[in-house]
Design an enzyme around this catalytic site. Structure first.
Site, PDB file in Angstrom:
ATOM      1  N   CYS A  22       2.716   1.445  19.467  1.00 47.45           N
ATOM      2  CA  CYS A  22       4.026   1.411  18.815  1.00 47.45           C
ATOM      3  C   CYS A  22       3.912   0.724  17.458  1.00 47.45           C
ATOM      4  O   CYS A  22       2.940   0.019  17.184  1.00 47.45           O
ATOM      5  CB  CYS A  22       5.046   0.680  19.683  1.00 47.45           C
ATOM      6  N   CYS A  25       3.602  -3.046  17.615  1.00 51.24           N
ATOM      7  CA  CYS A  25       2.248  -3.533  17.927  1.00 51.24           C
ATOM      8  C   CYS A  25       1.377  -3.534  16.671  1.00 51.24           C
ATOM      9  O   CYS A  25       0.548  -4.429  16.478  1.00 51.24           O
ATOM     10  CB  CYS A  25       1.594  -2.649  18.983  1.00 51.24           C
ATOM     11  N   ASP A 414       9.469  18.149 -19.328  1.00 50.66           N
ATOM     12  CA  ASP A 414       8.684  18.389 -20.534  1.00 50.66           C
ATOM     13  C   ASP A 414       8.578  19.911 -20.668  1.00 50.66           C
ATOM     14  O   ASP A 414       8.330  20.597 -19.684  1.00 50.66           O
ATOM     15  CB  ASP A 414       7.296  17.765 -20.389  1.00 50.66           C
TER      16      ASP A 414
END
Length: 726
Positions: A22, A25, A414
């Site tokens: 997880c 953890c 641009d």
């Protein structure tokens, strides 16, 4: 860069980590590693299952820091080579997929014991020893890994979700709620398994990128064709690519013609025609001809390698939403512990409530307080979105840019190479004198321009090649470049001039009339550069050259306006007439012309002051300062230039704009899903906690609300993997 930062970078070691269950953890592992002697800093990339360690630490020390989760750590290079060796060893048995029942055997056994426990409950009664032992067995077997970490955390006063669950299960057992304690253990284990599954699915998008390019290539060595591993191929080697084969390395074609499918790199589904001197990329598919390719990059420097590296780095970058969740979770868990204690103690002490009832309610609050859904709400979303974008040819270099792109109010473009192709082409050619034929006149123009250094000469040469117009037999004498005006040369005793209207005005050519000048202005107002061909006596013709607008530009601008980005500004160094013609054609909302690079930078700063979040899109080279100053810098053609990949926050790997609206939609959808996940995760907790007031909250409801929220948040996040490029 200061010396301390430099030292930190030099001491950086990257490790692969196996065993994360997880996000919480992963955070705990990072914290433990930071506390090791000799480690200055550490950063876990949960999305890529990696950790960057700044300083000195052995693998044994790192694994000890991750012992709470039985984490395995491998230096990245060793991990990659080991994985590759296994893949390539044909004698080695293929890695078998572990059957579901073996992978989750303890969970299944614990669930079976619960089922038998309830069967015994109905047959023998709740207080029967056999019934209680079945539930206790389920708790011990199903919760072993939970308790192993939970008890260690309790001893250290380290409060995370496993600590909450451990206390809740122990408390439920103390007050005799064996059945519900076993249910909490099993449902929490299911929740963790689903979280791991969701994260693995999200990571799969990056794993699939790693398998795109072949690991061996056919290379010409000492006059022989031999199959060589890509790690042993050097720059300058000649690679042979047969029809239907994937290209293993980046390089330049030195022989052959083919159509190459570049979807793996650029997201373009239509194969691209390739010939001598064209660039090809590792991971792309050679569909037709036999190609000989000169290697230009080592395997670790190929475009696909850079994409994989940058995507993994991007998944490790904490987005603002994730930073909020991490900070929130830090204070959230201790607060839940305090609330649970108050719920368990205050009503019996001060209001005469039942200890059994309110201790039970307090334990339920602990279970409700588990922040699983909240903790995974952001990382799965970020990993899914970035992985999906990479597959579609959009390289997003961090969760922060993903979020910022979704919040932009204006985009500056641009002009050259972005809205236009950046390559001049002949758009108009008219013969204005009956004394000369069209082919003959164009042959004269080409012969003169062949000797010219003018940037527009290439367009004329290309046009001559396309129309099979020969000019090698046209002998030019006394060729001269007239600075700022044009060129001249003598052919068969006649001096020809090619240049601007100003040149022919100065020559006092008799048929340079006002009517003719107006015709030239019409071409100029269309954004074209008009050049006149003639002698000092008469005008023979006019030729117009322009930087061609991309076919997709107009449609892209329309889509951006439909997405609510009303401010689309074109920035260019061109004159106002040319700029307005192109701007009107593509449909931008504003045009800024005759700008130097510094002017573009200043304008971006001005836009940020007016609109807040502003994106700038360019080629990543001459507009680098403006890209850097924008909220999100987007570079075009990332597959063809390392500069674009390195300097921009987001790179469109294909040389077109069509992926930009998709990137904006994906980022907005990601933002919406993250917000929905966080709102839902917190909202479901609040609703469950409110059930404490009438005394309706049970351990069943508590764990189901937590598991349900975790599942829904994970599934909602995985939807980002399916967002299509419309």
């Amino acid at each position: 860069m200061d010396s301390s930062a430099k030292t930190l970078t030099e001491d950086k070691q990257v490790y692969r980590v196996e065993g994360f269950s997880c996000a919480n953890c992963a955070g705990k592992f990072e914290k433990n590693v930071k506390q090791l002697a000799g480690v200055q800093d550490a950063k876990v990339n949960f999305g890529a299952s990696k950790i960057d360690v700044y300083g000195n630490a052995s693998v044994q020390e790192l694994e000890k820091a991750g012992a709470f989760e039985n984490l395995k750590v491998f230096p990245e290079k060793l991990a990659n080579s080991s994985m590759q060796a296994v893949k390539e060893d044909t004698k080695a048995p293929k890695e078998e997929k572990i059957p579901f029942y073996k992978k989750h055997s303890t969970l299944l056994f614990a669930t079976l014991l619960i089922a038998f426990g309830y069967l015994s409950h109905f047959v023998n009664g709740e207080d029967n020893l056999v019934t209680s032992m079945l539930f206790v067995g389920s708790i011990v077997i199903g919760g072993y890994s939970l308790f192993k970490v939970g008890f260690q955390n309790l001893i250290r006063f380290d409060f995370d979700m496993k600590t909450l669950m451990t206390v809740a299960v122990i408390g439920a057992a103390i007050i005799g709620e064996w059945a519900e304690a076993s249910i909490v253990v099993v449902l929490f284990a299911i929740s963790e398994a689903l979280e791991r599954f969701s994260m693995d699915r999200a990571r799969q998008s990056i794993r699939s990128l790693m398998d795109i390019a072949p690991k061996e290539a056919l290379v010409m060595r000492n006059g022989q064709e031999i199959m060589i591993h890509v790690d042993d191929i050097a720059v300058g080697d000649i690679m042979i690519v047969k029809p239907g084969e994937k290209i293993a390395m980046d390089g330049i074609i030195i022989n052959g013609v083919s159509a190459v499918n570049q979807a793996a790199i650029t997201g373009e589904s239509v194969p691209v025609a390739k010939t001598v001197d064209d660039e090809v990329f590792a991971g792309t598919l050679n569909e037709e001809g036999l190609l000989e390719v000169k290697i230009t990059k080592y395997v670790e420097d190929t475009t696909i390698s850079k994409i994989i590296h940058l995507v993994e780095e991007a998944q490790g970058e904490r987005a603002p939403a994730q930073a909020f969740v991490d900070k929130f979770a830090k204070y959230y868990t201790p607060i839940i512990m305090v609330i649970a204690a108050l719920v368990a103690v205050v009503p019996p002490l001060f209001f005469g409530g039942s200890w059994d009832t309110w201790v039970y309610q307090g334990l339920a609050v602990l279970v409700v307080g588990c922040p699983c859904a909240l903790v995974i709400s952001t990382p799965i979303s970020i990993v899914s979105a970035i992985g999906n974008a990479a597959k579609k040819g959009v390289l997003i270099k961090g969760g922060v840019y993903l979020e910022e792109l979704g919040a932009i109010k204006a985009i500056a473009f641009d002009k050259t190479g972005t809205l236009t192709k950046g390559v001049p082409v002949v758009t108009d050619f008219k013969v204005l004198n009956d004394q000369v034929e069209e082919k003959e006149l164009f042959s004269i123009i080409t012969a003169l321009e062949y000797r010219s250094q003018h940037p527009l000469a290439s367009a004329i040469m290309k046009k001559a090649e396309q129309d099979n117009i020969t000019y090698s037999d046209v002998r030019v004498e006394d060729f001269t470049s007239i600075t700022g005006r044009g060129i001249q040369g003598n052919i068969d005793g006649t001096t020809y001039y090619i240049g601007s209207p100003r040149l022919f005005k100065e020559l006092n050519v008799s048929d340079f009339s006002l009517e003719f000048e107006n015709k030239v202005k019409v071409l100029q107002n269309q954004g074209k550069t008009a050049m006149i061909i003639g002698t000092d006596q008469t005008i023979l013709g006019v030729i117009a050259v322009a930087d061609e607008v991309r076919e997709t530009s107009k449609n892209v601008i329309q889509k951006l306006h439909q997405l609510g980005i009303k401010q689309t500004i074109m920035l260019t160094g061109d004159n106002q007439g040319t700029a307005e013609a192109i701007g009107a054609h593509v449909g931008v909302s504003d045009i800024q012309s005759e700008l130097m690079p510094q002017d573009k930078l200043d304008y971006i700063k001005k836009m940020k002051a007016e609109h807040g979040n502003v994106a700038m899109i360019g080629d990543g080279v001459n507009d680098a300062p403006a890209l850097a100053a924008s909220t999100v810098g987007i570079a075009m053609g990332g597959a063809g230039t390392d500069t674009a990949i390195e300097t921009a926050d987001i790179a469109l790997m294909g040389d077109d704009l069509s992926k930009l609206p998709f990137a904006v939609r994906l980022s907005r959808k990601t933002l919406n899903i993250i917000k929905a996940n966080i709102t839902f995760a917190i909202g479901i907790k609040i609703i469950a906690l409110l059930l404490v007031i009438p005394g309706w909250l049970t351990l069943w409801i508590a764990i189901l609300s937590d598991m349900g929220a975790t599942i829904l948040v994970a599934l909602n996040s995985l939807r980002l993997m399916r967002v299509k490029d419309k």
